[in-house]
Design an enzyme around this catalytic site. Structure first.
Site, PDB file in Angstrom:
ATOM      1  CE  LYS A 194      33.863  58.930  63.222  1.00  0.00           C
ATOM      2  NZ  LYS A 194      32.905  58.042  63.928  1.00  0.00           N
ATOM      3  CG  ASP A 226      28.681  63.807  72.034  1.00  0.00           C
ATOM      4  OD1 ASP A 226      28.453  63.462  73.188  1.00  0.00           O
ATOM      5  OD2 ASP A 226      29.674  63.412  71.394  1.00  0.00           O
ATOM      6  N   GLY A 231      42.192  65.105  64.177  1.00  0.00           N
ATOM      7  CA  GLY A 231      41.132  65.117  63.171  1.00  0.00           C
ATOM      8  C   GLY A 231      41.157  63.933  62.218  1.00  0.00           C
ATOM      9  N   GLY A 258      34.822  67.070  65.327  1.00  0.00           N
ATOM     10  CA  GLY A 258      36.258  67.225  65.484  1.00  0.00           C
ATOM     11  C   GLY A 258      37.074  66.526  64.419  1.00  0.00           C
ATOM     12  CG  ASP A 318      28.753  59.676  66.200  1.00  0.00           C
ATOM     13  OD1 ASP A 318      29.143  59.865  65.035  1.00  0.00           O
ATOM     14  OD2 ASP A 318      28.315  60.592  66.918  1.00  0.00           O
TER      15      ASP A 318
END
Length: 568
Positions: free
Chosen positions: A151, A320, A164, A130, A330
């Site tokens: 990112k 995820d 975003g 995203g 992440d």
């Protein structure tokens, strides 16, 4: 992968020679590939309008974050070396423009990946990249494939209702922890550089309606692949025809990242036969997908055991956020244990049930592996018996690795469940600093003749404010521990060196991050850069850097420092 080189302390001559012997490339000379885009089905559309993306593993989309005179905050020398990138490239005036996505990198083919995931135990449907866009894959001089990903660089079809973007606060944390984990020897995605965009981003840090503007930033993340468990899950939840995508994606992963399993034969010593209860024996050499799933499970178990060893809590172990390569991925509201508390969670969103607390991570890893095997079973790549065996192998690997780590942390010749269990209980009762205690433990001597009143002297800096009753409990434990050390026959100095090689002096405590963030938000990036250098060599003494090993100050326990939300 070789450990990171740094300015202080000096890297070993062998590492320096290896890095210097590689070709040095300018950005325009990077060798790009786009195997993910070339070999897998993609979205026919290339706009960033939020939508359900069907029958596709990715969407071609370009970075779109607004920038205004972007600035380079910090960069990793060791990641630059992995990519054969000339260090002078970071001095280019246009470097911040290129790594904020404002200008395209020559040879890149940007895309956002489609995946789903279980979040806090519930299926969340399509998630996807995203706010991250992969620029492509760089093939280095050793033939290694490394994906570069920005990112925080703008909207994609997977952004849902978000913008975003990313803020400097969370981007500093991700950049530093990626490199700190590598310094600790723990599998992780890496970070090449961090750029401040020069534009503000609005965020509600505590989800309490008090939004404010924060500096925007973009991290360039680097990994062999950013495939997650959810990359396979999403296609198994859709039409039957999408089950073929699960097979394509599994084939792609094995071909590029588990190539040793492509043509396995019994003659290669990879016969892993095992019987599960009344089930037939499992022969992994007859099914590459089962062999692959087992290796994913074992890499995941190895990873989480290493987390437990250094007191790292990820905070958001959704499927995820689980790398199919067994990498830490992440970095959101993570935290290293300060006072030892098995129920510690650094994520405010996780507070009600503490699903992702430190003690639960091994079990959550197993649960996530079960979710990973589900699409493989649905696509008939593995049988149910093979799926059960995958989970069994996770449990075996985790216990083997965890016991090995804890044995080495104590400098013992073999695992002692009772001694280690009692220690962890003592640490929890007295809320002892996890990192500092184990570092100090190497100072205990294997000597029967130490007077009782002196037994706790080597641990004095960690055992603060304990009353007489607890002091007796610790003396009792140290006496038993010394008995074990004496019976091992290992010289004190030899054991101390071995223990210090697995018990770090420095970890990326949240308050250290916050100090660097506070300075950076005022335009001073020096503390980010200093912290990076310290965390590249966490097992070294690093004279003059002792302040980075100190216990957290009182202000570190305020919300937003010791605990964070997923807001970034």
């Amino acid at each position: 992968m070789a450990s990171a080189a740094a300015e202080a302390p000096a890297p070993s001559p062998s590492l320096t020679a290896a890095a210097n012997s590689r070709p040095r490339r300018v950005l325009e000379e990077l060798s790009w590939d786009d195997s993910f885009v070339r070999e897998l089905p993609g979205d026919p559309r290339s706009d960033a309008i939020p939508r359900e993306v069907l029958h596709a593993c990715y969407t071609k989309v370009s970075p779109s974050a607004p920038v205004d005179n972007p600035k380079l905050v910090a960069w990793s020398q060791s990641v630059a070396d992995i990519l054969d990138l000339d260090h002078k490239e970071f001095e280019r005036p246009d470097f911040p423009q290129l790594f904020s996505g404002a200008n395209p990198l020559v040879g890149s083919s940007p895309y956002a990946q489609c995946y789903g995931g279980h979040q806090f135990g519930s299926w969340a449907g399509q998630l996807g990249d995203g706010r991250a866009i992969t620029l492509g894959e760089v093939i280095n001089s050793r033939g290694e494939r490394w994906e570069l990903q920005l990112k925080g660089c703008g909207k994609t079809p997977y952004s849902r209702f978000a913008d975003g973007l990313a803020v400097l606060r969370s981007s500093i944390r991700e950049f530093l922890c990626s490199e700190a984990m590598h310094g600790l020897g723990i599998p992780t995605t890496r970070a090449l550089c961090l750029v401040e965009t020069g534009k503000s981003v609005v965020r509600d840090l505590f989800y309490d309606g008090n939004s404010k503007e924060e500096p925007g930033a973009i991290v360039c993340r680097v990994a062999p692949s950013f495939l997650r468990f959810g990359s396979y899950q999403i296609h198994a939840t859709r039409d039957k025809e999408d089950l073929e995508i699960v097979r394509h994606l599994a084939d792609y992963t094995i071909r590029h990242h588990y190539a040793h399993l492509e043509n396995i034969k019994k003659s290669e010593g990879l016969s892993f036969e095992a019987a599960i209860g009344d089930s037939p024996a499992i022969d992994l050499t007859s099914n590459k997908y089962a062999a692959w799933a087992v290796e994913v499970a074992e890499r995941t178990a190895f990873l989480i055991a290493r987390w437990q060893g250094v007191g790292f809590t990820h905070g958001v172990l959704n499927t995820d956020n689980m790398s199919v390569l067994g990498l830490t991925i992440d970095y959101g509201p993570f935290g290293f244990l300060d006072a030892f508390d098995p129920s510690y969670t650094p994520n405010t969103t996780d507070l009600p049930g503490k699903r992702y607390c430190f003690a639960n991570q091994p079990d959550v890893g197993l649960w996530n592996i079960a979710q990973f095997t589900t699409p493989l079973t649905a696509a008939e790549l593995i049988s149910k018996d093979e799926a059960n065996y995958v989970m069994e192998r996770y449990g075996t690997k985790f216990m083997d690795e965890y016991q090995s780590i804890m044995t080495r942390k104590l400098g013992l010749p073999k695992y002692n469940k009772q001694l280690i269990g009692k220690l962890l209980n003592n640490l929890a009762v007295d809320k002892v600093d996890y990192t500092n205690f184990f570092r100090l433990l190497s100072n205990v001597k294997a000597d029967h003749n130490i007077p009782e009143k002196e037994l706790l002297v080597p641990l004095k800096a960690a055992l603060l404010d304990i009353g007489p009753e607890r002091k007796e409990a610790w003396i009792s434990w140290v006496q038993i521990y010394i008995e074990e050390l004496v019976s091992s026959g290992v010289p004190d100095e030899e054991r101390k060196a071995a223990m210090n090689s697995v018990n770090p002096k420095y970890v990326l405590r949240n308050y250290l991050c916050q100090t660097a963030i506070d300075a950076a938000e005022q335009g001073d990036y020096d503390e980010v850069r200093r912290l990076l250098k310290v965390m590249e060599h966490p097992y070294d003494e690093q004279p003059g850097m002792e302040k980075y090993a100190r216990l957290p100050p009182a202000w570190a326990y305020r919300p937003g420092v010791c605990m964070l939300s997923c807001s970034s």
